[in-house]
Scaffold this motif. Structure first.
Motif, mmCIF file in Angstrom:
data_model
loop_
_atom_site.group_PDB
_atom_site.id
_atom_site.type_symbol
_atom_site.label_atom_id
_atom_site.label_comp_id
_atom_site.label_asym_id
_atom_site.label_seq_id
_atom_site.Cartn_x
_atom_site.Cartn_y
_atom_site.Cartn_z
ATOM 1 N N VAL A 87 0.806 -1.216 0.000
ATOM 2 C CA VAL A 87 0.000 0.000 0.000
ATOM 3 C C VAL A 87 0.846 1.276 0.000
ATOM 4 N N GLU A 88 2.154 1.145 0.282
ATOM 5 C CA GLU A 88 3.001 2.334 0.317
ATOM 6 C C GLU A 88 4.464 1.928 0.155
ATOM 7 N N ILE A 129 3.180 -0.545 -5.674
ATOM 8 C CA ILE A 129 1.919 -0.377 -4.940
ATOM 9 C C ILE A 129 0.814 -1.166 -5.646
#
Length: 263
Positions: free
Chosen positions: A109-110, A147
């Motif tokens: 996610v990051e 991502i």
């Protein structure tokens, strides 16, 4: 929108934690609400577990719920005397369910310079440090993942108080020495022996004293005594200092007498 609520539940024995059910509000109070979920006894919905659209704070239960209203609830706890439900969707992985060495699937996610954050369904995403992304050196996390990628990770450690979860992708990958066709050459721990040059070798030989090498005088004396029929002394090599000079003088006297006798 299709609901993932489970239907056909008619007994408490069928209930499980985090189970998503449809319920109907039977009664509201200041403390919460009583909800019929289709089993032998109704469930209790505490005011702290009631949500509104936009996650706005609840001032009164009556402003959020009405008797006869259908609601989506999740099983929080199942006790002997009561069933507790919540309108908050539970975490897929709660802190008490996390354990070291667990293998989980998650989504990146990051990305940061120091690694990648992976959502594993817990309260916070876990961190895969750049050194735990893969075997070998990695300069940027983007060289390995992006991502949105779905990855498999292993829990290395976690701290509930700090809300930190340390993950690894490398721990699930074979080591370089386990990959077929890869040959690992061990590092040389012993230093190579120093090569001795030809000049150094010659100098060493020249510096080594000759063993048992007779002098010219000793050789001449030995030959003279053998011709005169006398027993020649054993050759013991060079002497040093005053002893050498004394020995040489005696040998010269013996040689002189021997030659005079022959004359």
């Amino acid at each position: 929108m299709t609901s993932d609520a489970i239907t056909g539940i008619t007994s408490i024995d069928q209930l499980e934690r985090k189970m998503h059910l449809k319920g109907k509000v039977m009664k509201t109070t200041k403390a919460g609400a009583i909800v019929d979920i289709g089993v032998e006894k109704p469930a209790l919905l505490h005011v702290s577990q009631i949500t509104m659209e936009g996650e706005q704070p609840i001032l009164r239960v009556e402003d959020s719920l009405k008797e006869g209203q259908e609601v989506d609830v999740y099983i929080r706890n199942i006790r002997e005397d009561r069933i507790e439900v919540s309108m908050f969707k539970p975490l897929q992985l709660e802190w008490r369910e996390i354990d070291k060495d667990m293998v989980l699937k998650g989504k990146v996610v990051e990305l940061e310079k120091f690694g990648a954050f992976v959502d594993i369904g817990a309260e916070r995403p876990g961190l895969v440090h750049i050194s735990e992304l893969t075997q070998g050196y990695v300069k940027n996390a983007s060289e390995v993942v992006n991502i949105g990628d779905e990855v498999e990770v292993k829990v290395l450690d976690f701290n509930r108080r700090r809300k930190q979860i340390k993950l690894s992708m490398k721990a699930l990958q074979p080591g370089l020495d386990e990959i077929e066709g890869v040959k690992i050459t061990p590092a040389h721990t012993n230093r190579r022996k120093k090569k001795v040059s030809k000049k150094e070798n010659e100098a060493e030989v020249a510096a080594t004293p000759a063993e048992n090498e007779p002098t010219f005088m000793e050789i001449a004396m030995r030959e003279a005594m053998e011709k005169a029929g006398m027993e020649a002394p054993a050759v013991k090599g060079k002497q040093s200092g005053k002893r050498n000079k004394k020995k040489t003088s005696e040998q010269e006297d013996i040689l002189s007498r021997t030659l005079n006798q022959r004359a």
